[in-house]
Design a protein around this motif. Sequence first.
Motif: not given
Length: 298
Positions: A256-265, A283-298
Amino acid sequence: MRIYPECIPCILGVRIKEMINAGKRDSRLALQLMEYFAEILRKGVDEGTIASSMLYNWLIEKVPEVVKYYKKLKLDMINRAMDSLPVYEGLLDGLEGYDEFRMAVKIAALGNLFDTGVMGHESPASLSVEDILQARISLDHTKKLYGLVKQGGLKIIYLLDNASEAVLDTILMDLLRRYGNHVVAVAKEEPGFQNDLTVDDAVYAGIDHVADELISTGTNSSSIFLDKISQELLKKLEESDIVIAKGMAHFEYMSLVQDKLPAGTIFYVLVPKCQPVARAAGGEKGTIVVRMARGGRR
């Protein structure tokens, strides 16, 4: 992640279960707990992870025995996980490259099942080899993560989650370091949140000997709430190349706050144990989720 209707009985149910586990069967206190939760909602707190943390801190102030209950539980969970660690490490034998990396990610991710904070989910006593081999990744960005870390030279923030899970995380952290990356493991501040790992727990589990650095979030909140975490962690985030965020609470808040996080990937690694988180994570309940996202530091 915002509060969905099904989140309300879950949040309250977990807190009441903690009271009972701590030996406090008090109906008046349970009613006060519900009233305080209603007050939180009236104030407009519609983010489930924040509301849950507020309610937990209220409870441990009223019932400090809950902290003692979790301290004992976490030691037991860490000991059991450490006993099984050689078996899990053996699953990497004979594997190389991406196959070895993906197996390490699966083991680390499945540690997220050792979670006492979701109604309707029973934390397993252990994970079998078959559990790991048959586990499915319903959202799989492991190749993207591998493509980044295999070259080495990166500063990686590794946000730890629950106590047993962190022991399994050592397999992945060790591999990340062998690639030539610098790994900063981040645990919660005392007295912790539920069965999440604190810095003291991490030292007991030997995390300080696996990661390059072990630091605290500066708070016992369930995630890295930006208005509560330490300046040390903020600086580390600003310097990082990748953040690996383990577990549901980190995803619920950070997404919810990715654009404010001082992080890149950012890479979220979790097993959704309820439908709202599964839907939000893609993803699906009970399975593994590995999800890439972008932080606020582009």
